[in-house]
Design a protein around this motif. Structure first.
Motif, PDB file in Angstrom:
ATOM      1  N   CYS A 158      28.272  21.736  17.542  1.00 16.08           N
ATOM      2  CA  CYS A 158      27.444  22.051  17.142  1.00 16.08           C
ATOM      3  C   CYS A 158      25.260  21.701  16.696  1.00 16.08           C
ATOM      4  CB  CYS A 158      27.707  23.880  15.844  1.00 16.08           C
ATOM      5  SG  CYS A 158      27.550  22.493  14.184  1.00 16.08           S
ATOM      6  N   PRO A 159      24.481  21.824  17.455  1.00 15.89           N
ATOM      7  CA  PRO A 159      23.505  21.568  16.980  1.00 15.89           C
ATOM      8  C   PRO A 159      23.057  21.370  16.033  1.00 15.89           C
ATOM      9  CG  PRO A 159      22.390  23.428  17.689  1.00 15.89           C
ATOM     10  CD  PRO A 159      24.094  23.247  17.985  1.00 15.89           C
ATOM     11  N   THR A 160      22.893  20.340  15.054  1.00 19.37           N
ATOM     12  CA  THR A 160      21.783  19.588  13.727  1.00 19.37           C
ATOM     13  C   THR A 160      21.427  21.040  12.823  1.00 19.37           C
ATOM     14  OG1 THR A 160      20.257  18.470  13.995  1.00 19.37           O
ATOM     15  CG2 THR A 160      23.113  17.230  13.986  1.00 19.37           C
ATOM     16  N   SER A 161      20.318  21.528  13.954  1.00 18.65           N
ATOM     17  CA  SER A 161      19.665  22.496  13.612  1.00 18.65           C
ATOM     18  C   SER A 161      20.097  23.854  13.172  1.00 18.65           C
ATOM     19  CB  SER A 161      18.493  22.522  14.969  1.00 18.65           C
ATOM     20  OG  SER A 161      18.934  23.039  15.570  1.00 18.65           O
ATOM     21  N   ALA A 162      20.963  24.310  12.928  1.00 12.69           N
ATOM     22  CA  ALA A 162      21.692  25.067  13.306  1.00 12.69           C
ATOM     23  C   ALA A 162      22.921  25.288  12.071  1.00 12.69           C
ATOM     24  CB  ALA A 162      23.398  25.368  14.982  1.00 12.69           C
ATOM     25  N   VAL A 163      22.938  24.003  11.832  1.00 15.55           N
ATOM     26  CA  VAL A 163      23.454  24.179  10.064  1.00 15.55           C
ATOM     27  C   VAL A 163      22.954  24.079   8.828  1.00 15.55           C
ATOM     28  CG1 VAL A 163      25.350  22.741   8.886  1.00 15.55           C
ATOM     29  CG2 VAL A 163      25.371  23.223  11.324  1.00 15.55           C
ATOM     30  N   SER A 164      23.279  25.225   7.927  1.00 10.80           N
ATOM     31  CA  SER A 164      22.502  25.348   6.744  1.00 10.80           C
ATOM     32  C   SER A 164      23.209  24.286   5.432  1.00 10.80           C
ATOM     33  CB  SER A 164      21.983  26.735   6.196  1.00 10.80           C
ATOM     34  OG  SER A 164      22.889  27.906   6.313  1.00 10.80           O
ATOM     35  N   PHE A 165      23.376  24.207   4.417  1.00  6.02           N
ATOM     36  CA  PHE A 165      23.306  24.543   3.278  1.00  6.02           C
ATOM     37  C   PHE A 165      23.550  25.300   2.437  1.00  6.02           C
ATOM     38  CE2 PHE A 165      22.273  20.509   5.497  1.00  6.02           C
ATOM     39  CZ  PHE A 165      24.004  19.468   5.724  1.00  6.02           C
ATOM     40  N   ALA A 166      24.791  25.221   1.987  1.00  2.37           N
ATOM     41  CA  ALA A 166      25.238  26.241   0.232  1.00  2.37           C
ATOM     42  C   ALA A 166      24.315  26.318  -0.495  1.00  2.37           C
ATOM     43  CB  ALA A 166      26.245  27.263  -0.283  1.00  2.37           C
ATOM     44  N   LYS A 167      23.968  26.866  -1.177  1.00  2.00           N
ATOM     45  CA  LYS A 167      22.777  26.121  -2.440  1.00  2.00           C
ATOM     46  C   LYS A 167      23.307  26.953  -3.534  1.00  2.00           C
ATOM     47  CE  LYS A 167      19.026  25.172  -0.210  1.00  2.00           C
ATOM     48  NZ  LYS A 167      17.862  24.448  -0.630  1.00  2.00           N
ATOM     49  N   ALA A 200      26.081  17.009  -1.194  1.00  2.00           N
ATOM     50  CA  ALA A 200      26.095  17.531   1.149  1.00  2.00           C
ATOM     51  C   ALA A 200      26.096  15.776   1.202  1.00  2.00           C
ATOM     52  CB  ALA A 200      24.413  17.155   1.058  1.00  2.00           C
ATOM     53  N   PRO A 201      27.009  15.813   2.602  1.00  2.00           N
ATOM     54  CA  PRO A 201      27.406  14.750   3.295  1.00  2.00           C
ATOM     55  C   PRO A 201      26.424  13.537   3.741  1.00  2.00           C
ATOM     56  CG  PRO A 201      26.681  17.056   4.446  1.00  2.00           C
ATOM     57  CD  PRO A 201      26.638  16.968   3.470  1.00  2.00           C
ATOM     58  N   THR A 202      26.627  12.302   3.972  1.00  2.00           N
ATOM     59  CA  THR A 202      25.719  11.850   4.413  1.00  2.00           C
ATOM     60  C   THR A 202      24.968  11.797   6.444  1.00  2.00           C
ATOM     61  OG1 THR A 202      27.100  10.059   5.907  1.00  2.00           O
ATOM     62  CG2 THR A 202      25.912   9.884   2.946  1.00  2.00           C
ATOM     63  N   VAL A 203      24.417  11.669   6.154  1.00  2.00           N
ATOM     64  CA  VAL A 203      23.034  12.044   7.639  1.00  2.00           C
ATOM     65  C   VAL A 203      24.102  11.515   8.171  1.00  2.00           C
ATOM     66  CG1 VAL A 203      21.869  10.953   9.176  1.00  2.00           C
ATOM     67  CG2 VAL A 203      20.971  11.665   7.036  1.00  2.00           C
ATOM     68  N   ASP A 204      25.113  10.183   8.062  1.00  2.00           N
ATOM     69  CA  ASP A 204      26.445   9.925   9.085  1.00  2.00           C
ATOM     70  C   ASP A 204      26.888  10.939   9.355  1.00  2.00           C
ATOM     71  OD1 ASP A 204      24.941   7.589   9.876  1.00  2.00           O
ATOM     72  OD2 ASP A 204      25.348   5.800   8.832  1.00  2.00           O
ATOM     73  N   LYS A 205      27.807  11.520   8.372  1.00  2.00           N
ATOM     74  CA  LYS A 205      28.468  12.175   8.339  1.00  2.00           C
ATOM     75  C   LYS A 205      28.168  13.856   8.597  1.00  2.00           C
ATOM     76  CE  LYS A 205      32.700  10.106   6.908  1.00  2.00           C
ATOM     77  NZ  LYS A 205      33.877   9.531   7.372  1.00  2.00           N
ATOM     78  N   PHE A 206      27.139  14.063   9.019  1.00  2.00           N
ATOM     79  CA  PHE A 206      26.303  15.494   8.954  1.00  2.00           C
ATOM     80  C   PHE A 206      26.535  15.428  10.301  1.00  2.00           C
ATOM     81  CE2 PHE A 206      23.060  17.698   9.902  1.00  2.00           C
ATOM     82  CZ  PHE A 206      23.177  19.219   9.812  1.00  2.00           C
ATOM     83  N   ILE A 207      26.386  14.428  11.222  1.00  2.00           N
ATOM     84  CA  ILE A 207      25.935  13.964  12.440  1.00  2.00           C
ATOM     85  C   ILE A 207      27.868  14.440  13.345  1.00  2.00           C
ATOM     86  CG2 ILE A 207      25.606  12.813  14.497  1.00  2.00           C
ATOM     87  CD1 ILE A 207      23.297  11.912  12.926  1.00  2.00           C
ATOM     88  N   GLU A 208      28.790  13.466  12.290  1.00  2.00           N
ATOM     89  CA  GLU A 208      29.841  13.500  12.746  1.00  2.00           C
ATOM     90  C   GLU A 208      30.426  15.031  12.454  1.00  2.00           C
ATOM     91  OE1 GLU A 208      32.808  10.701  11.484  1.00  2.00           O
ATOM     92  OE2 GLU A 208      30.988   9.660  10.635  1.00  2.00           O
ATOM     93  N   LEU A 209      30.118  16.099  11.489  1.00  2.00           N
ATOM     94  CA  LEU A 209      30.530  17.095  10.521  1.00  2.00           C
ATOM     95  C   LEU A 209      30.381  18.304  12.516  1.00  2.00           C
ATOM     96  CD1 LEU A 209      29.570  17.433   7.679  1.00  2.00           C
ATOM     97  CD2 LEU A 209      31.537  18.009   8.580  1.00  2.00           C
TER      98      LEU A 209
END
Length: 66
Positions: free
Chosen positions: A57-66, A42-51
């Protein structure tokens, strides 16, 4: 209002970017992008925000694969 989540890969595609383009813009390797999109890592929090900013897209709209 319905809440929905999309995968990192779907968010990237919706933004019109290839893995290579996204990786270059985020200064990470294509392998890192593949790992994030597959759920292997998973990306770091900083990279996730950059993504999310890159994919517009809002951070709340993205899910991670399992």
């Amino acid at each position: 209002m319905t809440n929905f989540k999309i995968s990192l890969a779907a968010a990237r595609v919706n933004a019109g970017l290839t893995q290579k383009e996204a990786a270059e813009k985020l200064d990470v390797s294509i392998g890192t992008m593949q790992n994030w999109e597959s759920g292997k890592t998973a990306p770091t929090v900083d990279k996730f925000i950059e993504l999310c900013r890159l994919y517009n897209c809002p951070t709340s709209a993205v899910s991670f694969a399992k």
